[in-house]
Design an enzyme around this catalytic site. Structure first.
Site, short mmCIF file in Angstrom:
data_model
loop_
_atom_site.label_atom_id
_atom_site.label_comp_id
_atom_site.label_asym_id
_atom_site.label_seq_id
_atom_site.Cartn_x
_atom_site.Cartn_y
_atom_site.Cartn_z
CE1 TYR A 140 -0.53 -5.53 9.38
CE2 TYR A 140 1.72 -5.15 8.70
CZ TYR A 140 0.45 -5.60 8.41
OH TYR A 140 0.16 -6.11 7.17
CE LYS A 191 -11.59 1.70 1.05
NZ LYS A 191 -11.94 1.44 -0.35
CG ASP A 223 -10.47 0.64 -3.29
OD1 ASP A 223 -9.79 1.69 -3.12
OD2 ASP A 223 -11.71 0.66 -3.33
CG ASP A 247 2.66 -6.66 4.72
OD1 ASP A 247 3.49 -7.19 3.96
OD2 ASP A 247 2.19 -7.22 5.72
CG ASP A 251 4.64 -9.23 -0.53
OD1 ASP A 251 5.71 -8.63 -0.27
OD2 ASP A 251 4.30 -10.29 0.04
#
Ligand code: NAD
Length: 359
Positions: A140, A191, A223, A247, A251
């Site tokens: 980001y 990852k 994942d 992020d 959620d």
């Protein structure tokens, strides 16, 4: 004397923060909480009143405070403004200005609300996860970034995933310290099989873990973590991860509980200053109707007491009061089910205050 800056923001922010302030007032009057409250504006309301979503004086007050209590920002009224002065810039400006690198989001399902989740009650009943998300680094913020035109005329978008060892280490320490106060398990999500940046993440987290021999560390690819969160979420205690994975996963985890109006969050900097806010937005669709659920904001006050004001007993007291009103059957519209008592924002706040006074 500790200082709290209260920034209700926009939409339902005004209504839910008013209830949270009532809770703080009861703690001041009856439980010896020594704090001063200062009130100001942020977001669209600040733009309307002062011409900026984060006026300089408000940021200065936030920096001088021990903690900021934020409602929410945003609304259709300000959507056509230039990005630089949109309400969300107020939020990002506070995060950046205060150096809030650690975002803590509990996903806790009160047994009384198990039927509000879209997952089977037996999968989620008793769920109590803390997601620790790094908030100021990663793809980001990484440079270079942009959209460039290739020699053949085709355009290409690019961003850079980047983490320094020191950034990984400090967020890992937040996760391990938090786990020590809970069930002593940390799952680090990365990852590392594909991305070098997160290979380094895994290496640094493993190194930091040596300082916490009492905490059990595991690693999981993002994942798989996304899958495990809906398959068997109760296996997790603390999950720690970078900005973009966090992020998405936070959620996902919040939705396991089925009630966006119930979940608080904390964002902390290295000095222990924090910003505390519900995870939901300004809910323009219900703003002004007196029906918003104030519990996420009230539980954000509990997090503030625990992380920035060193008052864990008072934090427990608030959480017990919330459990009590749920036991009594009070529900705002978002968590209402047949057989319970539907109440508005103020009535819910009053019920929690009554439970605090008599608890
Ligand atoms: P939202 O979280 O505001 O609302 C999503 C849905 O949940 C709506 O139906 C809303 O009525 C409901 N809801 C949210 N909080 C509730 C509560 N406490 N009680 C009962 N119901 C509740 O998300 P959105 O609609 O996507 O966004 C609305 C505005 O909020 C946008 O301007 C967005 O940019 C902003 N936003 C701000 C923040 C923040 O300030 N941290 C976070 C997310 C969205």
């Amino acid at each position: 004397m500790k200082k709290i800056l209260v920034l209700p923001g926009d939409g339902i922010g005004q209504e839910i923060v008013a209830e949270a302030v009532k809770v703080i007032t009861v703690l001041q009057q009856q439980h010896g909480l020594q704090v001063t409250l200062e009130h100001d504006v942020v977001g669209g309301t600040a733009y309307d009143q002062k011409g900026s979503p984060l006026p300089d004086d408000v940021l200065a007050k936030a920096k001088a405070a021990d903690a900021v209590l934020l409602g929410a920002v945003g609304g259709s009224k300000w959507e056509s403004l230039p990005i630089a002065v949109r309400p969300e810039k107020g939020l990002l400006g506070l995060r950046a200005g205060l150096g809030l690198f650690a975002n803590l989001r509990p996903a806790l399902l009160y047994p009384q609300l198990a039927s509000a989740s879209t997952l089977k009650p037996e999968v989620v009943a008793g769920l109590d996860i803390l997601i620790v998300r790094e908030l100021t680094g990663d793809i980001y913020f990484g440079q270079p970034r942009g959209v460039r035109t290739l020699p053949n005329g085709e355009r290409e978008g690019f961003n850079t995933m980047v983490y320094r060892e020191s950034e990984i280490e400090r967020i890992a320490r937040v996760a391990f310290d938090s786990a020590r106060k809970r069930n002593k398990k940390v799952c680090s999500v990365d990852k590392a099989n594909v991305l070098e940046c997160t290979e380094l993440w895994r290496e640094v987290v493993t190194r930091v873990a040596k300082d916490y021999p009492d905490v059990q560390l595991s690693h999981m690819y993002v994942d798989n973590a996304a899958m495990q969160l809906v398959r068997a979420p109760k296996q997790f205690d603390v999950m720690v991860t970078g900005n973009i994975f966090g992020d998405i996963l936070s959620d996902e985890a919040s939705m396991l509980t089925g009630s966006i109006g119930m979940l608080p969050s904390a964002s902390l900097n290295e000095k222990g200053q924090g910003m505390y806010e519900p995870i939901h937005g300004s809910a323009p669709d219900i703003a002004g109707k007196g029906i918003a659920n104030p519990i996420a904001t009230i539980l954000s006050v509990a997090m503030m007491l625990r992380y920035s004001l060193a008052q864990p007993e008072l934090a427990d007291h608030i959480e017990r009061a919330v459990r009590k009103v749920l036991d009594q059957g009070y529900r705002t519209a978002d968590i209402y089910t047949d057989g319970t008592t539907k109440v508005g924002t103020m009535q819910m706040g009053d019920a929690i205050i009554a439970a605090l006074r008599h608890g």
